[in-house]
Design an enzyme around this catalytic site. Structure first.
Site, short mmCIF file in Angstrom:
data_model
loop_
_atom_site.label_atom_id
_atom_site.label_comp_id
_atom_site.label_asym_id
_atom_site.label_seq_id
_atom_site.Cartn_x
_atom_site.Cartn_y
_atom_site.Cartn_z
N TYR A 166 57.19 6.61 -33.75
CA TYR A 166 55.81 7.11 -33.78
C TYR A 166 55.11 6.57 -35.02
O TYR A 166 55.64 6.71 -36.14
CB TYR A 166 55.79 8.65 -33.81
N ASP A 268 56.87 1.46 -41.81
CA ASP A 268 56.07 2.67 -41.76
C ASP A 268 56.78 3.71 -42.63
O ASP A 268 57.80 4.28 -42.23
CB ASP A 268 55.94 3.15 -40.31
N LYS A 296 51.02 11.39 -45.79
CA LYS A 296 51.75 12.65 -45.98
C LYS A 296 52.02 12.97 -47.46
O LYS A 296 51.10 13.30 -48.20
CB LYS A 296 53.04 12.62 -45.15
C1 LIG Z 1 56.20 7.70 -39.18
C2 LIG Z 1 54.80 8.13 -38.95
N1 LIG Z 1 53.81 7.22 -38.98
C3 LIG Z 1 52.53 7.55 -38.82
C4 LIG Z 1 52.17 8.87 -38.60
C5 LIG Z 1 50.72 9.21 -38.43
O1 LIG Z 1 50.26 9.88 -39.54
P1 LIG Z 1 48.95 10.84 -39.43
O2 LIG Z 1 49.37 12.01 -38.61
O3 LIG Z 1 48.64 11.15 -40.86
O4 LIG Z 1 47.89 10.05 -38.78
C6 LIG Z 1 53.15 9.85 -38.57
C7 LIG Z 1 52.78 11.26 -38.33
O5 LIG Z 1 53.59 12.11 -38.07
C8 LIG Z 1 54.50 9.49 -38.74
O6 LIG Z 1 55.48 10.39 -38.71
#
Ligand SMILES: Cc1ncc(COP(=O)(O)O)c(C=O)c1O
Length: 476
Positions: A166, A268, A296
């Site tokens: 994700y 990521d 985060k």
């Molecule tokens: C690994 C990862 N990348 C990107 C995101 C997206 O982040 P946001 O919810 O701040 O848009 C998340 C959100 O849970 C995530 O866990």
């Protein structure tokens, strides 16, 4: 290692626990039910993000402090969810509160940059061994921007993404998040399965799906798409299907393949960054990507995103991009011309968020806290595993740093296709049992606990005592 006998759980007993605990949840959270009913009249699903709800209705939270939260009925929880991993610093850390209050009194939004931006960028450069950084407002924006930079740098359009990964909710990556068995295709040529209605076919066609932890198949996919792939985007630990770490050598092989094919390797680090180590997965696994994305925990609970990486790739925001852009979009001066990659955002690097990030990064998540975060994660995992073994449950505990989980599967999960077999009912019985006794975990099988700097060993042991009582009842 001693071989532990795993027993079949009594399904009727597990069902009875789920039913009893859900009823107990309803009985002690009437105000949440009421607020959810009200919110549903003005918002789809009654929440601002579809992740915020679950059956029968979500808890509404009134307050968080340190490692604790209180719901609107006054129930207290030890929070092991930590806002889906946002709060490695814990709720409202005093250094965070002081910085945000001070900044709020001095203005929180200008068209013009403030000093904090450069200070936070310098701090992130140090941690991730990067040359350049840019800010955004969420993890979604960070991965979206990083992918555009990679496309501009390479002049190519397709990306490789891993099944089960994700990376936020923009069209390019909202593909094969948790595809249904019937549509996911062969393991060596996984289908690109949209995770939402409304994603155009053209976007789906540009996202090529690969299996995590299977470097030979990644290699075949890259050979098939030679010259077409701009970026490989990967979360070093798959933290959106529980906790699935990279097999030894997997990330190193991705690095080699990306270099060999002139592809931009994107880590990521939205969940891993500044949490599993001071320098995130880059430090933890010792592999350097070309770009990385953050969000985060870097903002301590404010809406933040960032991406950064090597000078060569990041400078395409100034010029030198290869991808053709559409002429008609270039009139405004800040777009700068066809050879630049556009990156903007009204609230990017807002003084309020930057002040929060600076305080959290330089005063709270300092290098000395990471050994303790790792030790607490190890303590919760070892304690959970001991209980699982004692009662012969079909599960195992696993952590990377302060993030971990009990995976309700008898065998190790190494990729998405093993994850599908997880025992949802057993998970639900433990989630409700713990929640009703003041231990709050993420309300979904696919997310993990996060331990913050404000948790104590005694709180970890309190979790374990409740988990033991649940295990004893399940085992009968
Ligand atoms: C690994 C990862 N990348 C990107 C995101 C997206 O982040 P946001 O919810 O701040 O848009 C998340 C959100 O849970 C995530 O866990």
């Amino acid at each position: 290692m001693a071989v532990v006998e795993r027993r079949e759980v009594d399904r009727a007993r597990v069902k009875a626990i789920v039913a009893r605990e859900e009823a107990a949840y309803r009985a002690r959270t009437p105000r949440s039910a009421e607020l959810h009913e009200r919110a549903r009249r003005s918002m789809p699903l009654g929440v601002a993000s579809s992740f915020q709800t679950y059956e029968p209705y979500p808890l509404f939270i009134r307050e968080g402090r340190g490692s604790r939260m209180w719901d609107v009925d006054g129930n207290e929880y030890l929070d092991f969810d930590m806002a889906l991993g946002v709060l490695a610093a814990g709720h409202s850390h005093p250094a965070f509160v002081e910085a945000v209050q001070a900044r709020a009194a001095l203005g929180t939004a200008f068209t013009f940059p403030s000093e904090e931006q450069a200070l936070v960028a310098e701090e992130l450069k140090r941690r991730f061994r990067a040359d350049l950084i840019r800010f955004s407002n969420s993890g979604t924006e960070a991965t979206m921007d990083a992918i555009r930079v990679a496309r501009g740098y390479t002049g190519r359009e397709k990306i490789v993404k891993f099944e089960g990964g994700y990376h936020g909710h923009h069209d390019d990556v909202l593909i094969s998040i948790q595809p249904p068995r019937a549509s996911m295709g062969d393991a060596s040529t996984p289908n690109s399965v949209p995770a939402s209605a409304g994603i155009p076919r053209s976007r789906i066609a540009d996202t090529v799906i690969a299996p995590f932890n299977q470097p030979e198949i990644v290699e075949q996919i890259l050979d098939r798409h030679r010259g077409e792939i701009a970026a490989i985007i990967v979360e070093a630990v798959q933290f959106n299907i529980g906790v699935v770490p990279p097999e030894p050598g997997f990330l190193e092989r991705l690095r080699e393949l990306a270099t060999a094919h002139d592809i931009v390797l994107i880590f990521d680090e939205v969940k891993t960054g500044v949490v599993i180590a001071y320098g995130g997965a880059v430090e933890y696994y010792g592999v350097q990507p070309d770009l990385f994305c953050l969000a985060k925990s870097i903002g301590g609970g404010t809406p933040i995103g960032a991406f950064g990486g090597s000078e060569a790739v990041m400078r395409v925001i100034e010029g030198g991009a290869k991808a053709p852009l559409i002429e008609s979009g270039l009139a405004h001066s800040s777009f700068g011309g066809a050879a630049r990659v556009a990156h903007m955002g009204t609230m990017n690097g807002s003084p309020l968020v930057m002040a929060a990030a600076l305080a959290v990064l330089t005063k709270v998540l300092t290098p000395d806290v990471y050994p303790r975060l790792q030790a607490m994660g190890d303590r919760l995992t070892a304690g959970s595993q001991e209980i699982i073994d004692q009662f012969g449950l079909p599960a195992y505990a696993i952590n990377v740093g302060p993030k971990g989980i009990v995976m309700f599967a008898p065998q190790r999960v190494t990729g998405y296709r093993d994850f599908i077999g997880l025992d949802d009912e057993l998970w639900a019985s433990s989630f409700w049992y713990l929640a009703n006794r003041g231990i709050l975990l993420p309300p979904a099988t696919d997310d993990q606990w996060t331990i913050s700097v404000q948790h104590t060993e005694a709180e970890v042991d309190r979790y374990l005592a409740v988990f033991r009582a649940w295990a004893a009842e399940v085992a009968g």
